[in-house]
Design an enzyme around this catalytic site. Structure first.
Site, PDB file in Angstrom:
ATOM      1  N   ARG A 258       0.858  -1.176   0.000  1.00 31.33           N
ATOM      2  CA  ARG A 258       0.000   0.000   0.000  1.00 31.33           C
ATOM      3  C   ARG A 258       0.902   1.235   0.000  1.00 31.33           C
ATOM      4  O   ARG A 258       1.814   1.350   0.823  1.00 31.33           O
ATOM      5  CB  ARG A 258      -0.864   0.018   1.255  1.00 31.33           C
ATOM      6  CG  ARG A 258      -1.682   1.275   1.328  1.00 31.33           C
ATOM      7  CD  ARG A 258      -2.305   1.449   2.691  1.00 31.33           C
ATOM      8  NE  ARG A 258      -3.183   2.594   2.673  1.00 31.33           N
ATOM      9  CZ  ARG A 258      -3.385   3.364   3.732  1.00 31.33           C
ATOM     10  NH1 ARG A 258      -2.788   3.125   4.871  1.00 31.33           N
ATOM     11  NH2 ARG A 258      -4.202   4.388   3.645  1.00 31.33           N
ATOM     12  N   ARG A 408      -8.598  14.958  12.861  1.00 30.58           N
ATOM     13  CA  ARG A 408      -8.410  15.996  11.831  1.00 30.58           C
ATOM     14  C   ARG A 408      -9.728  16.731  11.606  1.00 30.58           C
ATOM     15  O   ARG A 408     -10.793  16.117  11.654  1.00 30.58           O
ATOM     16  CB  ARG A 408      -7.969  15.351  10.511  1.00 30.58           C
ATOM     17  CG  ARG A 408      -6.533  14.867  10.527  1.00 30.58           C
ATOM     18  CD  ARG A 408      -6.218  14.076   9.264  1.00 30.58           C
ATOM     19  NE  ARG A 408      -5.993  12.683   9.579  1.00 30.58           N
ATOM     20  CZ  ARG A 408      -6.108  11.684   8.708  1.00 30.58           C
ATOM     21  NH1 ARG A 408      -6.452  11.920   7.475  1.00 30.58           N
ATOM     22  NH2 ARG A 408      -5.878  10.444   9.085  1.00 30.58           N
ATOM     23  N   GLU A 553      -9.470  -3.318   2.208  1.00 34.38           N
ATOM     24  CA  GLU A 553      -8.387  -2.766   1.396  1.00 34.38           C
ATOM     25  C   GLU A 553      -7.378  -3.827   0.999  1.00 34.38           C
ATOM     26  O   GLU A 553      -6.857  -3.826  -0.114  1.00 34.38           O
ATOM     27  CB  GLU A 553      -7.653  -1.729   2.234  1.00 34.38           C
ATOM     28  CG  GLU A 553      -7.734  -0.366   1.667  1.00 34.38           C
ATOM     29  CD  GLU A 553      -7.078   0.641   2.574  1.00 34.38           C
ATOM     30  OE1 GLU A 553      -6.625   0.294   3.675  1.00 34.38           O
ATOM     31  OE2 GLU A 553      -7.021   1.790   2.155  1.00 34.38           O
TER      32      GLU A 553
END
Ligand code: ADP
Length: 774
Positions: A258, A408, A553
């Site tokens: 990745r 965030r 993923e």
């Protein structure tokens, strides 16, 4: 010997020399079947060419719609399964044995490689395929047959690796600053052989978790101080007999890494070489918290296992299809160019995975769906997916933009940051820390785990309630925006930690969206999603399907690794054959009309007047032209192309869209759902089209013979290098194979201008960029 003789005796293979025949014979399997045994099931992806050696088989096209069942018997020497070589589409017929049989099965790769190098045999196959394509096209229900075949295919997007013709073991790695996640896949097995994670590397307190389908364990690895130490532990684990995964490292066929940021350089996964490493290094500035560690992992692995192919899979790649209006920041252009400032988007691997998984589950082609995917984990982003392509996503140049996340803030007025820099004298380091680690849910509540925040809210904590409302509201606002960007919605997906597990957040997001056809089924929404399963939480009669799709993923990285290797092999084989140039035609704007619209524009009973022939046989430009009238401007005398079509369609370039004031999507010809309309003006009248304006997707027309020669299949996507004053590589070019097509690549005027091409230029097919089934 007998096998070679039999193959040689077949008319279609009679031009192969002895060496070629024995190559085929060495790849062929001879299989005995009982009577009435299934050989190919409709919907299956064809991976083999079949030949009847003894006995008889029956090919049955089951009844669909208005068509009746068709069946046909094949005897000794007959071939079947050859269409899959060409189209890559699922089988439309069932094949079963009528008597006891011996059948020969040859892997598609071996067979296509061989015939591509033998022009006479290639010609014979091309004729066979052409005949069958023409025959199939005469079945009125061919699109229906393909649709049914697609529906019956259990794995149309290869998410379970069902197109791998040989078993492969793929190790997937995700290297962070202090963690290493790894999974080992075997393409013949549904679940990963093994999944592991080493956390807190270098802290003196590292922990290693390993799960196999049978076992789960967690142990301290206090001595793991560096990534190299972690790799040693991992490689020891995957070969540990207790894990029953692989016995030695050389059993690995490939490694997929990745990589978070691929900049604008990578629209797909790639086989890693020194140039790729260089490009990843160049993107380190864009993702300083991730890329350096991803890169370190790649270099370490290349050192440890140099002979195993390694592939980089980028989080940004899926979003490379975003149009410039979605990725442009309104900052000074020169600065953006110099510093590569634009929106890239992240989580692309999972957004693409859940879209394909949802389409598989719905038994609908992803190419006809408008999807919004909400990836809500500790990092969160939302993506608008039109016909399988990302057209917008909430994360930007970095993963800071967009939704509210664990730590965030997502969207924030840059003026607020300037203010903090001035008023609080914040320097870059402090600002970075605040934005990446101290904001978002944590900034509002002091906690970043959504479970704790939900619990806090349940106990009346005002800040927790506020954080949850703000979190859901931001997502809802984006859903509204992306429905506008997509021009509608078929599927809303929730994925990742919060999206999969929190019924409360899903309900909070969907609240008030009923107006848009988004109706949550509250009882079903309370169910927990089963491991790896899709859960439909929408009301049965609602317009939009709301699906919970578990993120995976790692599986997608393994699949992309497998496909990247397949593409490299196929491209190399094609290149070995010598690259034949492809003529380029520049298509100026044009209009296709259905007869009734033609009559409205030119008078009742009028028909098209051919002016000159076009490069594709049977197609012509007409004497007649129309004026295009958009909200902002007009283009006069636009040529009509014949023959008439089922639906009227207008193809213009991006520059012309601007002139007309119309924002049209990039689409293949005929794919008009959800496209904008336009007013057409002819000699005798005006037609207002409600839809039909597209910016044509780049494509190459070719015959089955060309396709076999290039080693390409219908619907492959390729890159083409165009030589000339300004050499350029065009990507995203769809291959369209039809017996009636002549080899020709179509670009629009904007594209041709960019590369200073005129009609008569040629291109060289450089590589296969995308192929659904390997
Ligand atoms: P990452 O981005 O780190 O891979 P995940 O997809 O694992 O993140 O998601 C982590 C987030 O999911 C955390 O904020 C966690 O609180 C949240 N989460 C996990 N289970 C639940 C649950 N049952 N209810 C609400 N949130 C949950």
């Amino acid at each position: 010997m007998e096998s070679s003789q039999f193959l040689k005796s077949l008319e279609i293979l009679s031009d192969l020399n002895d060496q070629e025949i024995s190559f085929l014979a060495s790849k062929a399997q001879w299989i005995d079947y009982e009577p009435s045994a299934p050989v190919i099931k409709r919907g299956e992806i064809g991976r083999f060419l079949w030949i009847v050696y003894e006995g008889e088989v029956t090919v049955v096209i089951p009844a669909v719609g208005t068509s009746g069942k068709i069946s046909k018997t094949l005897e000794r020497g007959a071939l079947f399964g050859e269409m899959s070589v060409m189209t890559g589409e699922p089988a439309i017929a069932d094949v079963l044995t009528s008597t006891a049989c011996k059948l020969i099965k040859i892997p598609r790769e071996s067979f296509s490689r061989l015939i591509a190098g033998n022009p006479k045999t290639l010609g014979k196959f091309a004729r066979l395929i052409t005949d069958r394509m023409i025959q199939n096209a005469q079945t009125a229900t061919q699109p229906d047959l393909l649709r049914v075949a697609h529906q019956e295919n259990q794995d149309p997007y290869d998410l379970n690796f069902s197109s791998a013709s040989e078993p492969m073991k793929i190790l997937v790695l995700n290297c962070g600053s202090s963690s290493l996640k790894y999974s080992l896949f075997d393409t013949v097995q549904a679940l990963p052989l093994l999944e592991g994670e080493i956390e807190k590397i270098g802290s003196g307190d590292a922990v290693h978790k390993v799960n196999t389908p049978r076992t789960s364990r967690k142990d301290d690895q206090k001595n793991v101080m560096t990534m190299k130490d972690a790799f040693d532990v991992m490689l020891g684990t995957v070969t540990d007999p207790a894990c029953q995964a692989i016995s030695k490292l050389s059993d690995l066929n490939a490694i997929g890494h990745r990589v978070v940021h691929g900049g604008a350089a990578f629209a797909n996964a790639v086989l890693i070489n020194n140039d790729v490493i260089q490009s990843i290094r160049a993107s380190c500035d864009l993702a300083p918290l991730h890329n350096p560690y991803n890169l370190a992992g790649i270099e370490l692995m290349r050192g440890l296992l140099p002979s195993i192919p390694q592939v980089a899979v980028f989080d940004t790649a899926f979003h490379q299809t975003m149009p410039s209006h979605a990725y442009t920041y309104a900052l000074p252009h020169e600065l953006c160019e110099k510093e590569h400032i634009r929106r890239y988007g992240f989580h692309g691997t999972n957004h693409e995975y859940v879209a394909l998984r949802a389409a598989t589950w719905l038994k609908r082609p992803v190419g006809e769906l408008k999807i919004i995917s909400c990836h809500l984990g500790s990092g969160a982003s939302i993506c608008a997916i039109d016909h399988g392509r990302s057209i917008d996503t909430s994360m930007g140049m970095t993963p800071l933009e967009g939704l509210i996340m664990g730590t965030r803030p997502g969207d924030v007025d840059p003026g607020a940051l300037l203010h903090l820099m001035r008023a609080d004298s914040m320097d870059v380091e402090r600002m970075d820390r605040m934005l990446n680690r101290e904001s978002g849910l944590k900034g509002i509540t002091g906690k970043n785990d959504m479970r704790e925040i939900l619990a806090g809210a349940a106990q009346g904590d005002v800040q927790c309630t506020r954080a949850i409302s703000a979190f859901c509201y931001r997502i809802r606002k984006y859903i509204g925006a992306y429905m506008a960007a997509l021009g509608g919605l078929d599927v809303l997906i929730f994925t990742a930690g919060i999206g999969e597990n929190s019924a409360e957040i899903r309900a909070g997001v969907c609240q008030g969206l009923e107006l848009f056809g988004i109706h949550l089924f509250h009882e079903r929404n309370q169910l927990s999603v089963q491991h790896g399963q899709v859960l439909d939480v929408s009301q049965p009669d609602a317009k939009v399907r709301i699906l919970v799709v578990p993120a995976d993923e790692e599986r997608m990285i393994a699949r992309k690794t497998l496909h990247a290797l397949g593409r490299v092999i196929t491209t190399e084989q094609a290149l070995l054959l010598g690259s034949r140039p492809v003529p380029i035609s520049v298509s100026a704007h044009h209009v296709h009309l259905k007869q009734s619209d033609f009559e409205l524009l030119f008078g009742q009973g009028k028909t098209m007047t051919p002016k000159s022939d076009l490069s594709q046989p049977g197609q012509f430009s007409c004497q007649e032209t129309v004026n295009l009238i958009g909200p902002k401007g007009k283009i006069s005398h636009v040529r009509i192309l014949g023959p008439g079509r089922k639906e009227s369609q207008v193809e213009i370039s991006r520059t012309e869209e601007f002139l007309l004031g119309i924002d049209a999507p990039v689409r293949e010809s005929g794919d008009l759902e959800g496209t904008p309309g336009i007013t057409l003006e002819g000699e005798a009248g005006v037609v207002i089209l409600e839809k039909g304006v597209i910016c044509a997707k780049r494509h190459i027309h070719m015959s089955p013979e060309d396709a076999l020669g290039f080693g390409l299949r219908n619907r492959d996507v390729v890159r083409v290098r165009v030589r000339g004053e300004r050499e350029m590589i065009f990507g995203d070019i769809v291959i369209r194979v039809d017996p009636h097509f002549r080899l020709d690549m179509h670009l629009d005027t904007d594209e041709a201008n960019a590369a200073e091409i005129s009609s008569g230029s040629v291109g060289i097919i450089e590589s296969i960029q995308h192929r659904n089934y390997m």
